[in-house]
Design a protein around this motif. Structure first.
Motif, PDB file in Angstrom:
ATOM      1  N   ILE A  35      79.082   1.721  10.569  1.00 54.71           N
ATOM      2  CA  ILE A  35      79.248   1.472   9.264  1.00 54.71           C
ATOM      3  C   ILE A  35      79.016   0.263   8.671  1.00 54.71           C
ATOM      4  CG2 ILE A  35      81.219   1.418   7.642  1.00 54.71           C
ATOM      5  CD1 ILE A  35      82.773   3.415   9.245  1.00 54.71           C
ATOM      6  N   ARG A  36      79.186  -0.827   9.171  1.00 46.60           N
ATOM      7  CA  ARG A  36      78.833  -2.098   8.980  1.00 46.60           C
ATOM      8  C   ARG A  36      77.468  -2.432   9.125  1.00 46.60           C
ATOM      9  NH1 ARG A  36      81.798  -5.071  12.783  1.00 46.60           N
ATOM     10  NH2 ARG A  36      83.705  -4.900  11.710  1.00 46.60           N
ATOM     11  N   HIS A  37      76.750  -2.185   9.928  1.00 49.34           N
ATOM     12  CA  HIS A  37      75.409  -2.469  10.314  1.00 49.34           C
ATOM     13  C   HIS A  37      74.306  -1.600  10.199  1.00 49.34           C
ATOM     14  CE1 HIS A  37      76.818  -6.146  11.959  1.00 49.34           C
ATOM     15  NE2 HIS A  37      77.583  -5.438  13.018  1.00 49.34           N
ATOM     16  N   ILE A  47      78.306  10.378  10.149  1.00 50.46           N
ATOM     17  CA  ILE A  47      78.511   9.633  11.929  1.00 50.46           C
ATOM     18  C   ILE A  47      78.803  11.215  12.600  1.00 50.46           C
ATOM     19  CG2 ILE A  47      79.225   8.408  13.695  1.00 50.46           C
ATOM     20  CD1 ILE A  47      79.918   6.434  11.287  1.00 50.46           C
ATOM     21  N   GLU A  48      77.954  11.621  13.449  1.00 47.22           N
ATOM     22  CA  GLU A  48      78.298  12.787  14.413  1.00 47.22           C
ATOM     23  C   GLU A  48      78.846  12.207  15.708  1.00 47.22           C
ATOM     24  OE1 GLU A  48      75.247  15.698  14.590  1.00 47.22           O
ATOM     25  OE2 GLU A  48      76.023  16.032  16.672  1.00 47.22           O
ATOM     26  N   GLY A  66      71.116   5.839  10.240  1.00 43.36           N
ATOM     27  CA  GLY A  66      71.159   4.488   9.576  1.00 43.36           C
ATOM     28  C   GLY A  66      69.986   3.444  10.187  1.00 43.36           C
ATOM     29  N   GLU A  67      70.118   2.286   9.926  1.00 43.33           N
ATOM     30  CA  GLU A  67      69.058   1.216  10.451  1.00 43.33           C
ATOM     31  C   GLU A  67      69.319   1.084  11.884  1.00 43.33           C
ATOM     32  OE1 GLU A  67      68.714  -3.294   9.719  1.00 43.33           O
ATOM     33  OE2 GLU A  67      68.511  -1.926   7.761  1.00 43.33           O
ATOM     34  N   GLY A 107      68.260  10.379  15.531  1.00 45.95           N
ATOM     35  CA  GLY A 107      68.857   8.903  14.742  1.00 45.95           C
ATOM     36  C   GLY A 107      69.212   7.967  15.958  1.00 45.95           C
ATOM     37  N   ASN A 108      70.084   7.091  15.658  1.00 42.12           N
ATOM     38  CA  ASN A 108      70.474   6.286  16.625  1.00 42.12           C
ATOM     39  C   ASN A 108      71.733   6.884  17.373  1.00 42.12           C
ATOM     40  OD1 ASN A 108      68.933   4.003  15.271  1.00 42.12           O
ATOM     41  ND2 ASN A 108      70.413   3.960  13.933  1.00 42.12           N
ATOM     42  N   GLN A 109      71.712   6.926  18.925  1.00 42.83           N
ATOM     43  CA  GLN A 109      72.385   7.589  19.476  1.00 42.83           C
ATOM     44  C   GLN A 109      73.288   6.425  20.637  1.00 42.83           C
ATOM     45  OE1 GLN A 109      72.092  11.573  21.236  1.00 42.83           O
ATOM     46  NE2 GLN A 109      71.908  10.308  23.104  1.00 42.83           N
ATOM     47  N   LEU A 110      74.592   6.181  20.529  1.00 43.88           N
ATOM     48  CA  LEU A 110      75.146   5.539  21.101  1.00 43.88           C
ATOM     49  C   LEU A 110      76.041   6.414  22.163  1.00 43.88           C
ATOM     50  CD1 LEU A 110      75.869   2.713  21.951  1.00 43.88           C
ATOM     51  CD2 LEU A 110      77.784   2.810  20.229  1.00 43.88           C
ATOM     52  N   ARG A 111      75.936   6.292  23.588  1.00 37.43           N
ATOM     53  CA  ARG A 111      76.722   7.121  24.413  1.00 37.43           C
ATOM     54  C   ARG A 111      77.711   6.301  25.299  1.00 37.43           C
ATOM     55  NH1 ARG A 111      72.657   9.756  26.922  1.00 37.43           N
ATOM     56  NH2 ARG A 111      72.798   8.893  28.945  1.00 37.43           N
ATOM     57  N   LEU A 112      78.973   6.485  25.137  1.00 40.04           N
ATOM     58  CA  LEU A 112      80.080   5.564  25.541  1.00 40.04           C
ATOM     59  C   LEU A 112      80.493   6.666  26.788  1.00 40.04           C
ATOM     60  CD1 LEU A 112      81.805   4.184  22.401  1.00 40.04           C
ATOM     61  CD2 LEU A 112      79.811   3.161  23.667  1.00 40.04           C
TER      62      LEU A 112
END
Lengths: 130, 66
Positions: A35-37, A47-48, A66-67, A107-112
């Motif tokens: 959200i912030r960046h 956001i999925e 997003g960016e 998009g941008n994908q972050l996997r935790l």
């Protein structure tokens, strides 16, 4: 809502109480960073969030349009005691066992990932989408 | 997140309750900055805080730096 769902998932799959609170905080920090960046403070962008349960881990995938993140910002780095930024990323890396960022066509994908108690990492086995 | 401000002797005390996250930390920051303008002795009581993320920590550090 996401915090409660992630914490409940941790409980169901046997994480201790502090581990459940930890993964909820880590996913929350990742959402806040997006959200912030990526979305520059816009709370209304999508956001999925996908949760998968594998034999050895809980895996949370966050996808945004997003960016792309600044590689310097998301890289592991020492944190100054009084620094106002970068703390969220530091918290995520402290709690989760694996943090992978990928730029994908979607998009941008972050996997935790968080290893499950007693599981040997790398024995993913069958998966369940939650 | 809720907060209430009181004075005890020469100290301003801000009691904070609930969850502090990206949505609520700007309100906390504003409350603490306003309180800091009126006093040179500020205590923040976090006993009622159930959850705090890095944006809450950043707000507290910002007040500490002020």
């Amino acid at each position: 809502v996401v915090r409660a769902a992630v914490e409940a998932l941790g409980t169901i799959y046997g994480l201790p109480a502090h581990g459940c609170r930890g993964i909820a905080l880590a996913v929350d920090e990742a959402l806040a960073n997006i959200i912030r960046h990526a979305y520059h403070g816009d709370f209304n962008r999508a956001i999925e969030v996908n949760c998968r349960v594998l034999a050895d881990r809980l895996e949370f995938t966050l996808l945004d349009q997003g960016e792309p993140p600044d590689p310097v910002r998301i890289a592991p780095h020492a944190l100054d005691d009084l620094s106002l930024s970068g703390r969220g990323t530091h918290i995520i890396r402290s709690i989760m066992d694996e943090v992978i960022y990928e730029r994908t066509p979607g998009g941008n994908q972050l996997r935790l990932s968080k290893w499950l108690p007693g599981a040997e990492p790398g024995t993913s086995g069958e998966e369940k989408e939650v | 997140m809720n907060s209430a401000t009181r004075t005890n002797r020469a100290t301003t005390i801000v009691d904070v309750y609930g969850h502090i996250d990206l949505g609520s930390s700007p309100a906390l920051r504003k409350t603490l900055l306003l309180a800091l303008k009126e006093t040179d002795r500020l205590a923040i009581n976090l006993a009622g805080v159930k959850y705090m993320d890095s944006s809450g920590i950043a707000s507290l550090l910002e007040i500490l730096k002020e």
